[in-house]
Motif scaffolding. Sequence first.
Motif, mmCIF file in Angstrom:
data_model
loop_
_atom_site.group_PDB
_atom_site.id
_atom_site.type_symbol
_atom_site.label_atom_id
_atom_site.label_comp_id
_atom_site.label_asym_id
_atom_site.label_seq_id
_atom_site.Cartn_x
_atom_site.Cartn_y
_atom_site.Cartn_z
ATOM 1 N N UNK A 231 -15.504 38.146 -68.696
ATOM 2 C CA UNK A 231 -16.087 38.385 -70.011
ATOM 3 C C UNK A 231 -15.201 39.345 -70.790
ATOM 4 N N UNK A 232 -15.508 39.479 -72.049
ATOM 5 C CA UNK A 232 -14.686 40.322 -72.927
ATOM 6 C C UNK A 232 -14.759 41.788 -72.532
ATOM 7 N N UNK A 233 -15.814 42.187 -71.833
ATOM 8 C CA UNK A 233 -15.959 43.594 -71.474
ATOM 9 C C UNK A 233 -15.236 43.954 -70.181
ATOM 10 N N UNK A 234 -14.728 42.966 -69.469
ATOM 11 C CA UNK A 234 -14.048 43.227 -68.211
ATOM 12 C C UNK A 234 -12.647 43.739 -68.498
ATOM 13 N N UNK A 235 -12.284 44.827 -67.842
ATOM 14 C CA UNK A 235 -10.971 45.411 -68.021
ATOM 15 C C UNK A 235 -9.917 44.538 -67.366
ATOM 16 N N UNK A 236 -8.765 44.445 -67.989
ATOM 17 C CA UNK A 236 -7.672 43.660 -67.443
ATOM 18 C C UNK A 236 -7.005 44.451 -66.318
ATOM 19 N N UNK A 237 -7.023 43.876 -65.128
ATOM 20 C CA UNK A 237 -6.416 44.516 -63.966
ATOM 21 C C UNK A 237 -5.230 43.713 -63.456
ATOM 22 N N UNK A 238 -4.583 42.975 -64.345
ATOM 23 C CA UNK A 238 -3.497 42.108 -63.910
ATOM 24 C C UNK A 238 -2.343 42.906 -63.317
ATOM 25 N N UNK A 239 -2.108 44.119 -63.835
ATOM 26 C CA UNK A 239 -1.029 44.939 -63.276
ATOM 27 C C UNK A 239 -1.358 45.371 -61.840
ATOM 28 N N UNK A 240 -2.603 45.677 -61.585
ATOM 29 C CA UNK A 240 -3.015 46.038 -60.231
ATOM 30 C C UNK A 240 -2.873 44.852 -59.292
ATOM 31 N N UNK A 241 -3.318 43.683 -59.739
ATOM 32 C CA UNK A 241 -3.206 42.490 -58.892
ATOM 33 C C UNK A 241 -1.745 42.133 -58.629
ATOM 34 N N UNK A 242 -0.896 42.311 -59.633
ATOM 35 C CA UNK A 242 0.536 42.036 -59.441
ATOM 36 C C UNK A 242 1.129 43.017 -58.426
ATOM 37 N N UNK A 243 0.727 44.284 -58.511
ATOM 38 C CA UNK A 243 1.225 45.282 -57.564
ATOM 39 C C UNK A 243 0.721 44.970 -56.151
ATOM 40 N N UNK A 244 -0.513 44.548 -56.032
ATOM 41 C CA UNK A 244 -1.045 44.172 -54.721
ATOM 42 C C UNK A 244 -0.300 42.961 -54.159
ATOM 43 N N UNK A 245 0.034 42.021 -55.031
ATOM 44 C CA UNK A 245 0.752 40.827 -54.580
ATOM 45 C C UNK A 245 2.147 41.150 -54.068
ATOM 46 N N UNK A 246 2.716 42.246 -54.529
ATOM 47 C CA UNK A 246 4.051 42.640 -54.062
ATOM 48 C C UNK A 246 4.007 43.305 -52.690
ATOM 49 N N UNK A 247 2.828 43.660 -52.220
ATOM 50 C CA UNK A 247 2.691 44.264 -50.902
ATOM 51 C C UNK A 247 2.750 43.188 -49.822
ATOM 52 N N UNK A 248 3.033 43.616 -48.614
ATOM 53 C CA UNK A 248 2.967 42.702 -47.483
ATOM 54 C C UNK A 248 1.522 42.314 -47.212
ATOM 55 N N UNK A 249 1.340 41.249 -46.476
ATOM 56 C CA UNK A 249 -0.004 40.722 -46.233
ATOM 57 C C UNK A 249 -0.905 41.745 -45.538
ATOM 58 N N UNK A 250 -0.406 42.429 -44.514
ATOM 59 C CA UNK A 250 -1.229 43.390 -43.788
ATOM 60 C C UNK A 250 -1.543 44.609 -44.649
ATOM 61 N N UNK A 251 -0.550 45.086 -45.407
ATOM 62 C CA UNK A 251 -0.794 46.224 -46.303
ATOM 63 C C UNK A 251 -1.851 45.858 -47.342
ATOM 64 N N UNK A 252 -1.736 44.672 -47.900
ATOM 65 C CA UNK A 252 -2.694 44.210 -48.913
ATOM 66 C C UNK A 252 -4.107 44.145 -48.314
ATOM 67 N N UNK A 253 -4.213 43.649 -47.085
ATOM 68 C CA UNK A 253 -5.519 43.546 -46.429
ATOM 69 C C UNK A 253 -6.105 44.934 -46.157
ATOM 70 N N UNK A 254 -5.279 45.858 -45.721
ATOM 71 C CA UNK A 254 -5.750 47.226 -45.458
ATOM 72 C C UNK A 254 -6.286 47.855 -46.735
ATOM 73 N N UNK A 255 -5.552 47.701 -47.839
ATOM 74 C CA UNK A 255 -5.985 48.286 -49.118
ATOM 75 C C UNK A 255 -7.278 47.630 -49.590
ATOM 76 N N UNK A 256 -7.360 46.333 -49.483
ATOM 77 C CA UNK A 256 -8.578 45.639 -49.928
ATOM 78 C C UNK A 256 -9.788 46.039 -49.091
#
Length: 192
Positions: free
Chosen positions: A107-132
């Motif tokens: 929705x229009x009120x949801x903040x754009x977190x595309x930069x966070x998702x891009x940064x998470x995607x640059x992490x390794x799979x295990x690091x990404x899972x630990x953070x999530x």
Amino acid sequence: MTEEERRRGRQARFEGLAHVVAEPLHRYLLRRTSPDLVDDVLSDTMLVLWRRLDDVPGLGTGPAPDPDDVLPWCYGVARACLANAHRADGRRLRLLERLVRTQRGPSATVTDHSDLHAALDRLGQLDREVVRLWAWEGLAPRQIALATGLTSNAVSLRLHRVKRKLAKQLGPTRKSTDPAGHKQMKEGAVGE
């Protein structure tokens, strides 16, 4: 009486009961719910009757019970099974509605977190899972260790390293340079 004879006697009693009540219960359910639900509820009802065969009032030891003696209690069982089915349908519908709402675009009120998702995607799979697991699921390092097969110490070190890496990638996110929890006071504001 042997166990086998008891089992056969129980089966004969149930078959006699089913023969007497199946059709009236089917009609009862048809008048109270949708046709696609009738067979499932009738099956649940018959299962309860099998499990509680000794509790059916008016069911003697003979193979053919009197419908007037057994049907009222069996209607009560069918009514309870129908209520359970309706509650289950309600839960399924509510879940489906929630899933549909979450699948819609943001929705229009949801903040754009595309930069966070891009940064998470640059992490390794295990690091990404630990953070999530830490950030999204709210797990403590010892719980993350159980989920990932790592040691608690390894999770803590990995989490610290990944948080530092993400902070560096995302840059300063604070709008103010004031230390957290502190406000700048105007000159001369003391004692005013």
